[in-house]
Structure formats: C-alpha cells, structure tokens
Design a protein around this motif. Structure first.
Motif, PDB file in Angstrom:
ATOM      1  N   THR A   2       0.785  -1.218   0.000  1.00  0.00           N
ATOM      2  CA  THR A   2       0.000   0.000   0.000  1.00  0.00           C
ATOM      3  C   THR A   2       0.822   1.276   0.000  1.00  0.00           C
ATOM      4  OG1 THR A   2      -0.128  -0.044   2.395  1.00  0.00           O
ATOM      5  CG2 THR A   2      -1.917  -1.108   1.185  1.00  0.00           C
ATOM      6  N   ARG A   3       2.073   1.228   0.433  1.00  0.00           N
ATOM      7  CA  ARG A   3       2.864   2.453   0.515  1.00  0.00           C
ATOM      8  C   ARG A   3       4.185   2.286  -0.221  1.00  0.00           C
ATOM      9  NH1 ARG A   3       2.035   5.193   6.307  1.00  0.00           N
ATOM     10  NH2 ARG A   3      -0.171   4.751   6.473  1.00  0.00           N
ATOM     11  N   PRO A   4       4.420   3.113  -1.187  1.00  0.00           N
ATOM     12  CA  PRO A   4       5.727   3.069  -1.839  1.00  0.00           C
ATOM     13  C   PRO A   4       6.784   3.620  -0.875  1.00  0.00           C
ATOM     14  CG  PRO A   4       4.431   4.863  -2.719  1.00  0.00           C
ATOM     15  CD  PRO A   4       3.539   4.109  -1.774  1.00  0.00           C
ATOM     16  N   SER A   5       7.991   3.128  -1.007  1.00  0.00           N
ATOM     17  CA  SER A   5       9.058   3.569  -0.124  1.00  0.00           C
ATOM     18  C   SER A   5      10.343   3.736  -0.912  1.00  0.00           C
ATOM     19  CB  SER A   5       9.264   2.533   0.984  1.00  0.00           C
ATOM     20  OG  SER A   5      10.371   2.884   1.769  1.00  0.00           O
ATOM     21  N   ARG A   6      11.056   4.766  -0.595  1.00  0.00           N
ATOM     22  CA  ARG A   6      12.372   4.966  -1.187  1.00  0.00           C
ATOM     23  C   ARG A   6      13.389   4.627  -0.115  1.00  0.00           C
ATOM     24  NH1 ARG A   6      13.821  10.053  -4.362  1.00  0.00           N
ATOM     25  NH2 ARG A   6      15.286   9.837  -2.679  1.00  0.00           N
ATOM     26  N   ALA A   7      14.010   3.486  -0.219  1.00  0.00           N
ATOM     27  CA  ALA A   7      15.004   3.083   0.769  1.00  0.00           C
ATOM     28  C   ALA A   7      16.341   2.886   0.080  1.00  0.00           C
ATOM     29  CB  ALA A   7      14.573   1.784   1.446  1.00  0.00           C
ATOM     30  N   ARG A   8      17.371   3.463   0.676  1.00  0.00           N
ATOM     31  CA  ARG A   8      18.716   3.206   0.187  1.00  0.00           C
ATOM     32  C   ARG A   8      19.166   1.894   0.809  1.00  0.00           C
ATOM     33  NH1 ARG A   8      21.860   8.599   1.483  1.00  0.00           N
ATOM     34  NH2 ARG A   8      23.217   6.972   2.233  1.00  0.00           N
ATOM     35  N   ILE A   9      19.854   1.078   0.036  1.00  0.00           N
ATOM     36  CA  ILE A   9      20.292  -0.214   0.533  1.00  0.00           C
ATOM     37  C   ILE A   9      21.709  -0.467   0.034  1.00  0.00           C
ATOM     38  CG2 ILE A   9      19.224  -1.454  -1.396  1.00  0.00           C
ATOM     39  CD1 ILE A   9      18.526  -3.696   0.614  1.00  0.00           C
ATOM     40  N   GLU A  28      11.181  -8.875  -4.664  1.00  0.00           N
ATOM     41  CA  GLU A  28      12.019  -8.203  -3.671  1.00  0.00           C
ATOM     42  C   GLU A  28      11.169  -7.363  -2.720  1.00  0.00           C
ATOM     43  OE1 GLU A  28      15.275  -6.159  -5.561  1.00  0.00           O
ATOM     44  OE2 GLU A  28      15.837  -7.957  -6.668  1.00  0.00           O
ATOM     45  N   ASP A  29      10.147  -6.687  -3.240  1.00  0.00           N
ATOM     46  CA  ASP A  29       9.253  -5.901  -2.387  1.00  0.00           C
ATOM     47  C   ASP A  29       8.530  -6.787  -1.378  1.00  0.00           C
ATOM     48  OD1 ASP A  29       9.958  -3.612  -3.755  1.00  0.00           O
ATOM     49  OD2 ASP A  29       8.146  -3.573  -4.979  1.00  0.00           O
ATOM     50  N   GLU A  30       8.023  -7.922  -1.852  1.00  0.00           N
ATOM     51  CA  GLU A  30       7.310  -8.839  -0.959  1.00  0.00           C
ATOM     52  C   GLU A  30       8.251  -9.423   0.084  1.00  0.00           C
ATOM     53  OE1 GLU A  30       3.933 -10.655  -3.970  1.00  0.00           O
ATOM     54  OE2 GLU A  30       5.971 -11.437  -4.073  1.00  0.00           O
ATOM     55  N   ALA A  31       9.465  -9.775  -0.316  1.00  0.00           N
ATOM     56  CA  ALA A  31      10.433 -10.345   0.612  1.00  0.00           C
ATOM     57  C   ALA A  31      10.778  -9.344   1.710  1.00  0.00           C
ATOM     58  CB  ALA A  31      11.693 -10.783  -0.135  1.00  0.00           C
ATOM     59  N   LEU A  32      11.023  -8.098   1.330  1.00  0.00           N
ATOM     60  CA  LEU A  32      11.341  -7.066   2.317  1.00  0.00           C
ATOM     61  C   LEU A  32      10.153  -6.816   3.241  1.00  0.00           C
ATOM     62  CD1 LEU A  32      13.482  -5.156   3.327  1.00  0.00           C
ATOM     63  CD2 LEU A  32      12.749  -3.519   1.597  1.00  0.00           C
ATOM     64  N   THR A  33       8.954  -6.783   2.692  1.00  0.00           N
ATOM     65  CA  THR A  33       7.753  -6.612   3.509  1.00  0.00           C
ATOM     66  C   THR A  33       7.615  -7.755   4.501  1.00  0.00           C
ATOM     67  OG1 THR A  33       6.626  -5.363   1.786  1.00  0.00           O
ATOM     68  CG2 THR A  33       5.226  -6.456   3.435  1.00  0.00           C
TER      69      THR A  33
END
Length: 70
Positions: A2-9, A28-33
């Motif tokens: 539901t929320r886009p995120s800008r994360a430096r990694i 990758e988004d699902e894994a991080l979530t």
C-alpha cells in the motif's frame, strides 16, 4: 502493498535481498515486507542489537555516511 518507499540499501544488502526473494519465490518488495512484518518473530533481540551497533559503527567510519536513510 500500500505504501511506496524509497530506501537506500547497500550492495551486500541488496544481493542478500535478491537471494532471499529468489529462494522464497517472492518479489524483492514482498520479501522485504515479509522480513519487516515478521522481524520480532525471526530475529533474536540480543543478536539484532549487537549487529545494529556494529552496523552503525561501520557506517560512521565511512566518509559517505550521511546519517540519513539507510
């Protein structure tokens, strides 16, 4: 999602995320979530605190450390 995120990694962090995502069949988004939503259940608190201290110390030693987003 539901929320886009800008994360430096970091590059090592991104490689590990890609590997974890591939191993689990998640994006990758699902894994991080998944990891963030389940952090309290999958991370041993003492080990997590120690690793966080080590990460912060190493980050402080880098000349590009901004103290902002990770």
């Amino acid at each position: 999602m539901t929320r886009p995120s800008r994360a430096r990694i970091t590059e090592p962090g991104h490689r590990r995320l890609r590997t974890f995502a591939a191993e689990t069949g998640l994006s990758e988004d699902e894994a991080l979530t998944f990891l963030l939503e389940n952090l309290d259940r999958i991370a041993e608190p003492t080990a997590l605190a120690r690793r966080l201290r080590e990460f912060r110390a190493a980050r402080a030693e880098r000349p590009d450390a901004s103290g902002g987003d990770i």
